[in-house]
Motif scaffolding. Structure first.
Motif, PDB file in Angstrom:
ATOM      1  N   LEU A 133       0.622  -0.934  -0.166  1.00  0.00           N
ATOM      2  CA  LEU A 133       0.590  -0.064  -0.024  1.00  0.00           C
ATOM      3  C   LEU A 133       0.424   1.564   0.304  1.00  0.00           C
ATOM      4  O   LEU A 133       0.241   2.468  -0.805  1.00  0.00           O
ATOM      5  CB  LEU A 133      -0.971  -0.117   1.347  1.00  0.00           C
ATOM      6  N   ALA A 134       1.789   0.982   1.072  1.00  0.00           N
ATOM      7  CA  ALA A 134       2.968   1.919   0.501  1.00  0.00           C
ATOM      8  C   ALA A 134       4.087   2.736  -0.569  1.00  0.00           C
ATOM      9  O   ALA A 134       3.417   3.907  -1.159  1.00  0.00           O
ATOM     10  CB  ALA A 134       3.732   2.257   1.798  1.00  0.00           C
ATOM     11  N   PHE A 135       3.769   1.447  -1.143  1.00  0.00           N
ATOM     12  CA  PHE A 135       4.580   1.176  -2.628  1.00  0.00           C
ATOM     13  C   PHE A 135       3.516   2.414  -3.203  1.00  0.00           C
ATOM     14  O   PHE A 135       3.340   3.369  -4.557  1.00  0.00           O
ATOM     15  CB  PHE A 135       4.752  -0.197  -3.072  1.00  0.00           C
ATOM     16  N   ASP A 136       1.916   1.229  -3.342  1.00  0.00           N
ATOM     17  CA  ASP A 136       1.141   2.101  -4.641  1.00  0.00           C
ATOM     18  C   ASP A 136       0.923   4.030  -3.934  1.00  0.00           C
ATOM     19  O   ASP A 136       1.147   4.931  -4.809  1.00  0.00           O
ATOM     20  CB  ASP A 136      -0.485   1.880  -4.154  1.00  0.00           C
ATOM     21  N   GLU A 137       0.553   4.046  -2.970  1.00  0.00           N
ATOM     22  CA  GLU A 137       0.534   5.331  -2.634  1.00  0.00           C
ATOM     23  C   GLU A 137       1.853   6.900  -2.897  1.00  0.00           C
ATOM     24  O   GLU A 137       1.671   7.702  -3.711  1.00  0.00           O
ATOM     25  CB  GLU A 137       0.468   6.160  -0.791  1.00  0.00           C
ATOM     26  N   ALA A 138       3.397   6.139  -2.280  1.00  0.00           N
ATOM     27  CA  ALA A 138       4.367   6.505  -3.472  1.00  0.00           C
ATOM     28  C   ALA A 138       4.567   6.993  -4.732  1.00  0.00           C
ATOM     29  O   ALA A 138       4.494   7.812  -5.167  1.00  0.00           O
ATOM     30  CB  ALA A 138       5.854   5.590  -2.956  1.00  0.00           C
ATOM     31  N   GLU A 139       3.338   6.245  -5.262  1.00  0.00           N
ATOM     32  CA  GLU A 139       3.605   5.815  -6.563  1.00  0.00           C
ATOM     33  C   GLU A 139       2.771   6.804  -7.440  1.00  0.00           C
ATOM     34  O   GLU A 139       2.898   7.687  -8.028  1.00  0.00           O
ATOM     35  CB  GLU A 139       3.883   4.780  -7.096  1.00  0.00           C
ATOM     36  N   GLY A 140       1.297   7.276  -6.426  1.00  0.00           N
ATOM     37  CA  GLY A 140       0.863   7.971  -6.308  1.00  0.00           C
ATOM     38  C   GLY A 140       1.228   9.640  -6.509  1.00  0.00           C
ATOM     39  O   GLY A 140       1.037  10.698  -7.246  1.00  0.00           O
TER      40      GLY A 140
ATOM     41  N   LEU B 167       5.335  12.962  -0.869  1.00  0.00           N
ATOM     42  CA  LEU B 167       6.005  11.419  -1.281  1.00  0.00           C
ATOM     43  C   LEU B 167       6.844  10.946  -0.162  1.00  0.00           C
ATOM     44  O   LEU B 167       7.416   9.622   0.243  1.00  0.00           O
ATOM     45  CB  LEU B 167       6.951  11.819  -2.868  1.00  0.00           C
ATOM     46  N   ARG B 168       7.811  11.342   0.419  1.00  0.00           N
ATOM     47  CA  ARG B 168       8.247  11.122   1.131  1.00  0.00           C
ATOM     48  C   ARG B 168       7.438  10.529   3.386  1.00  0.00           C
ATOM     49  O   ARG B 168       8.277   9.508   3.805  1.00  0.00           O
ATOM     50  CB  ARG B 168       9.015  12.423   2.247  1.00  0.00           C
ATOM     51  N   GLU B 169       6.462  10.294   3.629  1.00  0.00           N
ATOM     52  CA  GLU B 169       5.700  10.068   3.988  1.00  0.00           C
ATOM     53  C   GLU B 169       5.539   8.110   3.781  1.00  0.00           C
ATOM     54  O   GLU B 169       5.570   7.406   4.585  1.00  0.00           O
ATOM     55  CB  GLU B 169       4.040  10.718   4.116  1.00  0.00           C
ATOM     56  N   PRO B 170       4.898   8.018   1.947  1.00  0.00           N
ATOM     57  CA  PRO B 170       5.020   6.191   2.314  1.00  0.00           C
ATOM     58  C   PRO B 170       6.436   5.624   2.640  1.00  0.00           C
ATOM     59  O   PRO B 170       6.543   4.584   3.240  1.00  0.00           O
ATOM     60  CB  PRO B 170       4.404   6.464   0.820  1.00  0.00           C
ATOM     61  N   LEU B 171       7.419   6.989   1.544  1.00  0.00           N
ATOM     62  CA  LEU B 171       8.191   5.823   1.767  1.00  0.00           C
ATOM     63  C   LEU B 171       9.170   5.619   3.707  1.00  0.00           C
ATOM     64  O   LEU B 171       9.865   4.536   4.071  1.00  0.00           O
ATOM     65  CB  LEU B 171       9.425   7.052   1.743  1.00  0.00           C
ATOM     66  N   ARG B 172       8.713   6.524   4.324  1.00  0.00           N
ATOM     67  CA  ARG B 172       9.530   6.249   5.641  1.00  0.00           C
ATOM     68  C   ARG B 172       8.427   5.421   6.299  1.00  0.00           C
ATOM     69  O   ARG B 172       9.013   4.229   6.927  1.00  0.00           O
ATOM     70  CB  ARG B 172       9.068   7.802   6.702  1.00  0.00           C
ATOM     71  N   ARG B 173       7.082   5.186   6.481  1.00  0.00           N
ATOM     72  CA  ARG B 173       6.111   3.842   6.630  1.00  0.00           C
ATOM     73  C   ARG B 173       7.041   2.789   5.698  1.00  0.00           C
ATOM     74  O   ARG B 173       6.466   1.832   6.671  1.00  0.00           O
ATOM     75  CB  ARG B 173       4.830   3.972   6.236  1.00  0.00           C
ATOM     76  N   ILE B 174       7.541   2.405   4.748  1.00  0.00           N
ATOM     77  CA  ILE B 174       8.222   1.415   4.021  1.00  0.00           C
ATOM     78  C   ILE B 174       9.327   1.405   5.032  1.00  0.00           C
ATOM     79  O   ILE B 174       9.833   0.070   5.415  1.00  0.00           O
ATOM     80  CB  ILE B 174       8.901   1.943   2.767  1.00  0.00           C
ATOM     81  N   ALA B 175      10.359   1.774   5.415  1.00  0.00           N
ATOM     82  CA  ALA B 175      11.424   1.784   6.709  1.00  0.00           C
ATOM     83  C   ALA B 175      10.935   1.509   6.974  1.00  0.00           C
ATOM     84  O   ALA B 175      11.312   0.330   8.194  1.00  0.00           O
ATOM     85  CB  ALA B 175      12.374   3.528   6.111  1.00  0.00           C
TER      86      ALA B 175
END
Length: 204
Positions: A158-165, A178-186
């Motif tokens: 889901l975080a990948f999907d959001e970041a792609e958007g 964009l940084r928000e989903p990247l931080r969640r992935i990490a």
């Protein structure tokens, strides 16, 4: 570590990013090729072959290079599992390694995107390259993740999907998110790595 992460990113970058679910097939490099060789040999119960591929391959060299940022003893754990013919433990060790590679790239992407002077176009270009590199590695072990912790697998996807958007967003305000989903992935991958020994496969 930042320079190493950037060098890894540049080596992995590909021309375009498609939606990662079912449509984007990351190009292999020597690390991912070696992973597949080891994985398929282990699945065929050819552990002596898998061990040889591991000992002589690019995956182990990269693992050793990044050892300070990885869980202690990971390299020896994978080798021990191959020697013992323990397929589940091999899978778990490789899952941790590739999750760690994806986490490092997510953290480096967040750092680079923190520059206040970046334009929307620059943010999109940086985000696209990092997402490509991250998915190249995470995609290899998503099944192993989902078989142990489906909640984490879903959260990462889901975080990948959001970041792609946000990469495709036309407004600067959206691109800034964009940084928000990247931080969640990490964060999700960090937790997965820290708790991996307590996550048996659901089909085991």
């Amino acid at each position: 570590m930042r320079l190493a992460a950037l060098a890894l990113l540049l080596a992995l970058a590909t021309p375009a990013l498609a939606h990662h679910v079912g449509a984007y097939t990351p190009r292999d490099n020597e690390i991912t090729i070696n992973f597949k060789q080891i994985k398929f040999s282990a699945q065929a119960q050819k552990f002596a072959v898998a061990l040889k591929l591991y000992e002589d391959g690019a995956l182990r060299r990269e693992l050793r290079k990044r050892a300070p940022a990885l869980p202690a003893g990971l390299e020896a754990s994978i080798r021990g599992a191959l020697t013992a013919g323990d397929g589940a433990a091999v899978e778990a060790g490789l899952m941790v390694f590739f999750a760690a590679l994806a986490r490092e790239l997510a953290l480096e992407a967040d750092r680079q995107l923190g520059a206040a002077t970046l334009s929307r176009e620059a943010r999109a270009a940086i985000g696209q390259r990092f997402l490509e590199a991250m998915w190249r590695y995470y995609n290899l072990v998503d099944f192993a993740v989902s078989s142990r912790d489906n909640k984490s697998s879903t959260a990462v996807r889901l975080a990948f999907d959001e970041a792609e958007g946000y990469v495709k967003a036309t407004s600067a305000a959206e691109a800034d998110k964009l940084r928000e989903p990247l931080r969640r992935i990490a964060q999700v991958l960090s937790t997965l790595i820290d708790t991996s020994s307590a996550l048996p496969r659901r089909d085991s």
